[in-house]
Every structure is written in structure tokens, then in C-alpha cells.
Write an enzyme that holds these catalytic residues in place. Structure first.
Site, short mmCIF file in Angstrom:
data_model
loop_
_atom_site.label_atom_id
_atom_site.label_comp_id
_atom_site.label_asym_id
_atom_site.label_seq_id
_atom_site.Cartn_x
_atom_site.Cartn_y
_atom_site.Cartn_z
N SER A 129 0.82 -1.22 0.00
CA SER A 129 0.00 0.00 0.00
C SER A 129 0.85 1.26 0.00
O SER A 129 1.96 1.26 0.51
CB SER A 129 -0.91 0.03 1.23
OG SER A 129 -1.64 1.24 1.23
N HIS A 187 -7.50 -3.26 5.20
CA HIS A 187 -6.91 -1.92 5.06
C HIS A 187 -7.71 -1.11 4.04
O HIS A 187 -8.06 0.05 4.26
CB HIS A 187 -5.44 -2.04 4.62
CG HIS A 187 -4.86 -0.79 4.06
ND1 HIS A 187 -5.13 -0.34 2.77
CD2 HIS A 187 -4.04 0.15 4.59
CE1 HIS A 187 -4.50 0.79 2.56
NE2 HIS A 187 -3.83 1.12 3.65
N ASN A 188 -7.99 -1.74 2.91
CA ASN A 188 -8.72 -1.01 1.86
C ASN A 188 -10.15 -0.69 2.29
O ASN A 188 -10.66 0.39 1.99
CB ASN A 188 -8.73 -1.82 0.57
CG ASN A 188 -7.42 -1.69 -0.19
OD1 ASN A 188 -6.37 -1.47 0.40
ND2 ASN A 188 -7.47 -1.82 -1.50
C1 6PG Z 1 -3.36 1.32 -1.52
C2 6PG Z 1 -4.72 1.43 -2.16
C3 6PG Z 1 -4.78 0.75 -3.48
C4 6PG Z 1 -6.18 0.72 -4.13
C5 6PG Z 1 -6.71 2.06 -4.49
C6 6PG Z 1 -7.95 2.04 -5.35
O1 6PG Z 1 -3.33 0.77 -0.43
O2 6PG Z 1 -2.36 1.79 -2.07
O3 6PG Z 1 -5.66 0.78 -1.34
O4 6PG Z 1 -4.34 -0.57 -3.29
O5 6PG Z 1 -6.12 -0.03 -5.26
O6 6PG Z 1 -6.92 2.80 -3.37
O7 6PG Z 1 -9.01 1.35 -4.81
P1 6PG Z 1 -10.48 1.57 -5.41
O8 6PG Z 1 -10.33 1.68 -6.90
O9 6PG Z 1 -11.28 0.36 -5.04
O10 6PG Z 1 -10.98 2.83 -4.82
#
Ligand code: 6PG
Length: 484
Positions: A129, A187-188
Site C-alpha cells: 500500500s 486496510h482497503n
Molecule cells: C493502496 C490502495 C490501493 C487501491 C486504491 C484504489 O493501499 O495503495 O488501497 O491498493 O487499489 O486505493 O481502490 P479503489 O479503486 O477500489 O478505490
């Protein structure tokens, strides 16, 4: 030629930046991309002058590596991961390691770990991330999979990961099979929740108080110096201050239809599967879905009415309340996220280190914040803490914030401004803290219409009763199906 320490397959933005980051830390990286011209472009472009070497086939790539070979996939999730695994297996030897660094579904990672291990190889599915900048200068890395692979990958991952103030890396072993990707998924989900809360605060200030984007940028700048100090508040401050070519705030011109790639939804599905009330994150996912119905909303706005959104009174006092409301709701969201991880650990037999997870999220990732440092402290105080809200520090924090939180939600309801995350967080709080809830009536209804039986407060748990509520019908109960 000295052999490479690790291979990266997939030279999209994350793959390129991870390769450069590893190179900066003294590791020799070999790279490959399905469209091989990208390998040469990368070597002649941002990788120029580095130790990074390229390969034009998987055979060549594998031949460049030290043993045990470490091959990291930074490719699109889904079928491409399975395809590369299939192609790599015959080229690798027992003990070699395949690593998937994409946002894969944890269930796929569980399946792949088992499969790759059955071929005598080792597997890691890891969350990474922090976006582009994180990958380049220090991401948060959440690896899980074959435990035997970890010692071989640890020096590289911990070197390139973000570090917290005392120098600890935001990367540690999470657990077996899908544990790393599960934690990244949560986390997401939390990321979705944080973003929704910020969106609701923004909307209340915009619709209710009539503040402009630059004015709101100042509010977020102030919040970023307090308890809400975090990456997402900081970028919100910057986004709101950003001007388009005509000098007007760019944010005002962006279409209000949210998109999503699925990790938030998976978090909700997992919570529903395990019966965990992950209300805030699920509301955040569904708020994105509602926003995506733009055309329907346009049509409905012509037909359906509500109160005028303008909030009268002391703006400064309302903004002060709002900061507490965001903070308290955020605490509920993380509480629910931790409840989910605890349930998953039980379900999948993972020995999760909850304080360690907070530390991994403390720096480098999208949800990084001062707040996560407080969560780490709570687990340091009590590693067996059953629920974050029961930690003395957080119990006091929520107590201090709740008056303001209630005023904000009440005002939003009165003014017809939607705050699904803040209000569902409050509803959770008010449910969780009550000894009794109306489920007694619900159980009676189930028994009335379907003979589903109920337990009694004046009898030991585990004893089930059926009442013939109407005097009609038989005495057969549906106990047999109850536990299914
Ligand atoms: C991270 C983010 C990443 C994620 C985007 C988009 O931890 O760097 O979580 O992994 O892919 O934030 O997510 P969405 O397209 O579902 O909003």
C-alpha cells in the site's frame, strides 16, 4: 555478472517504482514485462544508470536469479496471476518463491499458496500500500503465505518499506496462506470508510455551511494538525486548494460518481459471511454505489423533496463538532475492522498480531495516521484487547466526542444531508453499548411465523422453546434447521 536478488514481473507504475526502490536499497533487480518493449523503455528511461537488469523472456529472467529464486508478480489481479504462476512453475526449482504483490482476493491467495506449495515451491501473497509514491520511497507491506519463504524475503521487504519514527519497518509477517492479502483487504475497507467520512464532513461544510473549497482546505489543514492528522486528511487539504486552469477549484468540476475495484466490497462480503457488524465500511461501499446512480439521482431530484440544507448558527462551533464526529466515527470503523480481523483469525486459523498490524499501517500506506499509533499503544497495553472501544484511552475518547457527534448527526438528519457513515457508526455505538436490544421481539416473530424457537432470559442459554402463539398449528418446531 553478479546474479539478481529478486525479479519483478509487470512494469506498470507499482512494479517500476518497487524495482527502483529495491535498487536504491542495494538489491539487484531483474525485470520482465509481458509486452517486452516496456522492459527496454524502462531500462532506457527511469531505470537508466541503476543496477536493474532486464529480461525478454521468463526463461531468461529466471536464469538471472540467485537461489532460492524470488519472483514477484506486479500484474493485474485475477487470471494474469494464475497464468504467470503456470508459466513459472516449470522454470523454477523446489524452494524457489513466487510472490504476488497485487490486490488479489485472499481466497485466491489461499488457493494459490496450496497449489504452488504442492509443486514444491513457496508462495507469498502480499499487500503493498501507498500508491505510486509509497512504492517508490517506502510502502506498507503486508506479506502472508508459506512461512518458510519469509526469511528469504524479509531483508528486501523490510529494507524498502516505510519506517516509523523509531525506525521500525511498516512490514512484518502477517500469517499463513491468505492472511497478508486479507489484512490488505481490510486496510482497503478502512480506506473506503475514512474517505467516506471525509466526504461527509466536506458535504456538510459545503451544503450546510456554504463553505468554498479553499475555505474547507483551511479546515482540513487545521484538522491535520490534531487527532485526525493523516495522509487522507492531508491530501484532502491539498485537493481542495488545487485550482484548475481557469483559477477555479478543480474539485468542483469533478463528476460525483465514485468508482471501485472491489476490495471494499470483499471486506463487506467477508464480514457478512462471518456475521460481523461491519456497518461503517459497508455503508461506505454502498455510498459509492449510490453515487454511481447519477442519472437516477438527477431524475429523482426533480421529484423528491427534503428540507433546505442550510445550517444556521455558529459555523465555527459546528466545524469543531464535526472534527469530533469524524474522529468518533473513525474510531468505530477501526473497531469494526479489528473485530473482523479477529473473526477471520479464528475462521482461518491465523495467529494475527493486532498491534503489529497497526504498526504496519502506521506509515507508508493510504490510511497512515497518528491515530494508528494510538491503536498500536492500545495493543501494547493489552495484547489480548477484545475490542478497541474497551481500551481505557479509546473509551474516554469516544465519551469526550459523543456529544458533538450526536449534534452533527442530528443536524444532518434535520437538514436532509446524507451522512451514512457517521450515522451508522453512531447507531453501532448505541447498539454495542446496550445490554438489551429488541431482538427478543424478533425472536418471538420468528417463532410465531416459523416455529424457529427462542431462548429465555430466565432459563440457561442453549435451551430452546417454542410457543403455540395462535393456538392453531402443530407443535413441531424447526429446530432441525435452526443451526444451518
Ligand atoms: C493502496 C490502495 C490501493 C487501491 C486504491 C484504489 O493501499 O495503495 O488501497 O491498493 O487499489 O486505493 O481502490 P479503489 O479503486 O477500489 O478505490
Amino acid at each position: 555478472m553478479s546474479q539478481a536478488d529478486i525479479a519483478i514481473i509487470g512494469l506498470a507504475v507499482m512494479g517500476q517504482n518497487l524495482a527502483l526502490n529495491m535498487n536504491d536499497h542495494g538489491f539487484k533487480v531483474a525485470v520482465f514485462n509481458r509486452t517486452v518493449s516496456k522492459v527496454d523503455e524502462f531500462l532506457a528511461g527511469s531505470a537508466k544508470g541503476t543496477q536493474i537488469v532486464g529480461a525478454h523472456s521468463l526463461q531468461e529472467l529466471v536464469g538471472l536469479l540467485k537461489k532460492p529464486r524470488r519472483v514477484m508478480l506486479m500484474v493485474q489481479v485475477g487470471q494474469p496471476v494464475d497464468d504467470f504462476i503456470e508459466q513459472l512453475i516449470p522454470l523454477l526449482e523446489p524452494g524457489d518463491i513466487i510472490i504476488d504483490g497485487g490486490n488479489s482476493n485472499y481466497q485466491d491467495t489461499m488457493r494459490r499458496t496450496k497449489y504452488v506449495e504442492s509443486k514444491g515451491l513457496l508462495y507469498i501473497g502480499t499487500g503493498v500500500s501507498g500508491g505510486e509514491e509509497g512504492a517508490r520511497y517506502g510502502p506498507s507491506i503486508m506479506p502472508g503465505g508459506s512461512p518458510a519463504a519469509w526469511p528469504h524475503v524479509k531483508p528486501i521487504f523490510q529494507a524498502i518499506a516505510a519506517k516509523v519514527a523509531d525506525g521500525s519497518p511498516c512490514c512484518d509477517w502477517v500469517g499463513e496462506n491468505g492472511a497478508g492479502h486479507y489484512i490488505k483487504m481490510v486496510h482497503n475497507g478502512i480506506e473506503y470508510g475514512d474517505m467516506q467520512l471525509i466526504g461527509e464532513a466536506y458535504f456538510l461544510m459545503r451544503e450546510g455551511l456554504g463553505l468554498s473549497a479553499p475555505e474547507m482546505s483551511k479546515v482540513f489543514a487545521k484538522w491535520n494538525k490534531g487527532k485526525l492528522d493523516s495522509y487522507l486528511i492531508q491530501i484532502t487539504r491539498d485537493i481542495l486548494a488545487y485550482k484548475d486552469e481557469d483559477g477555479k477549484p478543480l474539485v468542483d468540476k469533478i463528476l460525483d460518481m465514485a468508482e471501485q475495484k472491489g476490495t471494499g466490497k470483499w471486506t463487506g462480503i467477508s464480514a457478512l459471511d462471518m456475521g460481523i457488524p461491519l456497518t461503517m465500511i459497508v455503508e461506505a461501499v454502498l455510498a459509492r454505489s449510490l453515487s454511481a446512480l447519477k442519472d437516477e439521482r438527477i431524475a429523482a431530484s426533480q421529484v423528491l423533496s427534503g428540507p433546505k440544507p442550510k445550517i444556521a448558527g455558529d459555523k465555527r462551533a459546528f466545524i469543531a463538532d464535526l472534527e469530533h464526529a469524524v474522529y468518533a466515527s473513525k474510531l468505530i470503523s477501526y473497531t469494526q475492522g479489528y473485530m473482523l480481523m479477529r473473526a477471520a483469525a479464528k475462521e482461518y486459523n491465523w495467529n494475527l498480531n493486532y498491534g503489529g498490524i497497526a504498526l504496519m499501517w502506521r506509515g507508508g500506506c493510504i490510511i497512515r495516521s497518528v491515530f494508528l499509533g494510538k491503536i498500536k499503544e492500545a495493543f501494547d497495553r493489552n495484547p489480548d484487547l477484545s475490542n478497541l472501544l474497551l481500551d481505557p484511552f479509546f473509551a474516554k475518547e469516544i465519551q469526550a466526542a459523543q456529544g458533538a457527534w450526536r449534534r452533527v448527526v442530528a443536524k444532518a438528519v434535520q437538514k436532509g444531508i446524507p451522512v451514512p457513515a457517521m450515522s451508522s457508526a453512531l447507531a453501532f455505538y448505541d447498539g454495542y453499548r446496550r445490554e438489551s436490544l429488541p431482538a427478543n421481539l424478533l425472536q418471538a416473530q420468528r417463532d410465531y411465523f416459523g416455529a424457529h424457537t427462542y431462548q429465555r432470559i430466565d432459563k440457561p442459554r442453549g435451551q430452546y422453546f417454542h410457543t403455540n402463539w395462535t393456538g392453531r398449528g402443530g407443535s413441531v418446531t424447526s429446530t432441525v434447521w435452526k443451526k444451518n
